[in-house]
Motif scaffolding. Structure first.
Motif: not given
Length: 64
Positions: A34-41, A43-46, A54-61
Motif C-alpha cells: 500500500n505504501w508504494l500505491t499511495a506514493t504513486g497516487v 505523486a500523480g496528484i502533486g 495549481g488547484w484548478p489543474g488538480c481538480a480537473s484531473r
C-alpha cells in the motif's frame, strides 16, 4: 473535453521507475504494498497540480 497528451520526459521517467519498482516487488512477493500505491497516487496528484497551474489543474484531473 480532455485531450490526451504524452507526459513530459521527466514525468515519464518517474512513472517508469514507479512501475518498475512495483513489478520488482510484485514478482517475488505476489503483492504490491500500500505504501508504494499511495506514493504513486500522491505523486500523480502533486504532479498534476504543479503541471496544470495549481488547484484548478488538480481538480480537473482528479475525476480520472
Amino acid at each position: 473535453m480532455f485531450s490526451l497528451t504524452l507526459p513530459p520526459p521527466g514525468i515519464a521517467v518517474l512513472l517508469f521507475a514507479l512501475v518498475l519498482g512495483a513489478a520488482a516487488y510484485d514478482i517475488p512477493y505476489r503483492r504490491i504494498p500500500n505504501w508504494l500505491t499511495a506514493t504513486g497516487v500522491l505523486a500523480g496528484i502533486g504532479m498534476n497540480t504543479f503541471l496544470y497551474q495549481g488547484w484548478p489543474g488538480c481538480a480537473s484531473r482528479s475525476p480520472g
